[in-house]
Design a protein around this motif. Sequence first.
Motif, mmCIF file in Angstrom:
data_model
loop_
_atom_site.group_PDB
_atom_site.id
_atom_site.type_symbol
_atom_site.label_atom_id
_atom_site.label_comp_id
_atom_site.label_asym_id
_atom_site.label_seq_id
_atom_site.Cartn_x
_atom_site.Cartn_y
_atom_site.Cartn_z
ATOM 1 N N PHE A 164 0.794 -1.225 0.000
ATOM 2 C CA PHE A 164 0.000 0.000 0.000
ATOM 3 C C PHE A 164 0.828 1.278 0.000
ATOM 4 C CE2 PHE A 164 -1.890 3.221 2.955
ATOM 5 C CZ PHE A 164 -2.862 3.721 2.104
ATOM 6 N N ARG A 165 1.742 1.405 0.907
ATOM 7 C CA ARG A 165 2.325 2.708 1.238
ATOM 8 C C ARG A 165 3.110 3.326 0.086
ATOM 9 N NH1 ARG A 165 6.322 5.563 4.032
ATOM 10 N NH2 ARG A 165 5.622 6.702 5.888
ATOM 11 N N VAL A 166 4.034 2.602 -0.496
ATOM 12 C CA VAL A 166 4.903 3.159 -1.539
ATOM 13 C C VAL A 166 4.109 3.514 -2.790
ATOM 14 C CG1 VAL A 166 6.782 2.637 -3.137
ATOM 15 C CG2 VAL A 166 7.016 2.075 -0.716
ATOM 16 N N THR A 167 3.320 2.572 -3.287
ATOM 17 C CA THR A 167 2.631 2.800 -4.558
ATOM 18 C C THR A 167 1.548 3.875 -4.441
ATOM 19 O OG1 THR A 167 1.166 0.932 -4.066
ATOM 20 C CG2 THR A 167 3.069 0.505 -5.469
ATOM 21 N N TYR A 168 0.747 3.816 -3.397
ATOM 22 C CA TYR A 168 -0.363 4.756 -3.295
ATOM 23 C C TYR A 168 0.094 6.158 -2.919
ATOM 24 C CZ TYR A 168 -4.003 1.404 -4.307
ATOM 25 O OH TYR A 168 -4.812 0.516 -4.955
ATOM 26 N N PHE A 169 1.115 6.260 -2.079
ATOM 27 C CA PHE A 169 1.610 7.608 -1.768
ATOM 28 C C PHE A 169 2.266 8.230 -2.997
ATOM 29 C CE2 PHE A 169 4.750 10.703 -0.370
ATOM 30 C CZ PHE A 169 3.939 11.552 0.371
ATOM 31 N N THR A 170 3.040 7.441 -3.734
ATOM 32 C CA THR A 170 3.647 7.954 -4.962
ATOM 33 C C THR A 170 2.570 8.452 -5.923
ATOM 34 O OG1 THR A 170 5.548 6.474 -4.769
ATOM 35 C CG2 THR A 170 5.082 7.364 -6.956
ATOM 36 N N ALA A 171 1.550 7.626 -6.145
ATOM 37 C CA ALA A 171 0.491 7.994 -7.082
ATOM 38 C C ALA A 171 -0.251 9.242 -6.620
ATOM 39 C CB ALA A 171 -0.482 6.827 -7.240
ATOM 40 N N TYR A 172 -0.604 9.284 -5.358
ATOM 41 C CA TYR A 172 -1.380 10.407 -4.819
ATOM 42 C C TYR A 172 -0.595 11.707 -4.932
ATOM 43 C CZ TYR A 172 -4.812 12.603 -1.693
ATOM 44 O OH TYR A 172 -5.790 13.396 -1.152
ATOM 45 N N HIS A 173 0.654 11.670 -4.500
ATOM 46 C CA HIS A 173 1.484 12.873 -4.523
ATOM 47 C C HIS A 173 1.717 13.358 -5.951
ATOM 48 C CE1 HIS A 173 4.521 15.716 -3.117
ATOM 49 N NE2 HIS A 173 5.299 15.279 -4.094
ATOM 50 N N CYS A 174 2.019 12.432 -6.848
ATOM 51 C CA CYS A 174 2.336 12.828 -8.217
ATOM 52 C C CYS A 174 1.113 13.295 -8.997
ATOM 53 C CB CYS A 174 3.027 11.674 -8.947
ATOM 54 S SG CYS A 174 4.658 11.253 -8.284
ATOM 55 N N ALA B 141 -2.199 1.921 -8.948
ATOM 56 C CA ALA B 141 -2.644 2.765 -7.837
ATOM 57 C C ALA B 141 -3.137 4.114 -8.346
ATOM 58 C CB ALA B 141 -1.512 2.956 -6.831
ATOM 59 N N ALA B 142 -2.431 4.670 -9.339
ATOM 60 C CA ALA B 142 -2.836 5.955 -9.903
ATOM 61 C C ALA B 142 -4.193 5.861 -10.580
ATOM 62 C CB ALA B 142 -1.779 6.443 -10.895
ATOM 63 N N VAL B 143 -4.452 4.752 -11.265
ATOM 64 C CA VAL B 143 -5.756 4.557 -11.910
ATOM 65 C C VAL B 143 -6.869 4.586 -10.866
ATOM 66 C CG1 VAL B 143 -7.215 2.899 -13.150
ATOM 67 C CG2 VAL B 143 -4.858 3.299 -13.901
ATOM 68 N N GLU B 144 -6.705 3.834 -9.793
ATOM 69 C CA GLU B 144 -7.764 3.767 -8.784
ATOM 70 C C GLU B 144 -7.992 5.121 -8.118
ATOM 71 O OE1 GLU B 144 -9.357 0.522 -5.703
ATOM 72 O OE2 GLU B 144 -7.234 1.011 -5.410
ATOM 73 N N ILE B 145 -6.915 5.821 -7.803
ATOM 74 C CA ILE B 145 -7.046 7.118 -7.134
ATOM 75 C C ILE B 145 -7.646 8.159 -8.079
ATOM 76 C CG2 ILE B 145 -5.749 9.017 -6.102
ATOM 77 C CD1 ILE B 145 -3.765 6.916 -5.069
#
Length: 308
Positions: free
Chosen positions: A120-130, A155-159
């Motif tokens: 969760f942490r690495v992929t979703y934080f990267t996607a959210y921030h970017c 992760a970026a797709v879902e967010i």
Amino acid sequence: MRAIVCRELGLLSALRLEEVAEPCLGPGQIRIGIKAAGINFPDILTVEGSYQHKPPLPFIVGFEIAGEVLEVADDVKNFEIGDRVIAGIRPGGFAEQAVVDASAVQHTPKRFDDITAAAFRVTYFTAYHCLFQRGRLKPGEWVLINGATGGVGLAAVEIAKLHGAKIIGTGGDDGKLEIVKQYGANHVINYEKGSFRDQVKEITGGCGVNLVYDPVGGNVFDQSLRCLTWHGRLVVVGFTSGRIPKMSLNYALIKGLSIIGCRAGEAYRNDPESGDRELQELLELAEAGKLHPFVSHVVPLERAVDGM
């Protein structure tokens, strides 16, 4: 304790499962019994010596863990022994225990088991921030998410879908692109089958996309530049293709483009207050059952290299 240790930079085959001393607990720190560790592309780059963060040799591989609190320093107040937690670590995750600064630890969302939490942490934080802090994505905009079949792409797709964007996801495997559709992409394109510029223009009614999210680089970056609308933004997330692209700046001038670098982890370290706020927003989405980290394979610690 057992750990996957890197003693020389280069091939993954040089990694070894070893018995090493348990790390010492210091002020402000938490000892975590690791139940699961996420495997991320930077793990491979770090072992190869090509990642921007270069820990001194030897080091234990792994940037992301989930597990249970075994011990807390006297000055740590927000965690107790037995708490389920996730944490970022630089590096040290492929082991049976880790000692981590309490500031890098969060309580595990109740809806996640340990395996899901470790993805969760690495992929979703990267996607959210970017997507949002750097890319300024707005509801209703078109976003081209390259490498959507990978961790930070999916992760970026879902967010992006949760925030009302219209999504084109690209990748190199038709089977994996079916999963991208399940995660919310309006359209998917296999970039291994040729140029995708004309497809993107057709999908967007000839206008192009407002934002490109690109962890791939190489030829995919080159084509993506031609997919942007006037005043479009392109967020550079990484170069999984292996080629760092070059561009002629006259094209950015003519179309008024913004080319934006995004190094999410370093942004967190430079502005922890903003990073904490973004991570808290993600944790709230996870608690609400709106985020679903994708786990493709699970391997035991002794087979970590196979997973990489």
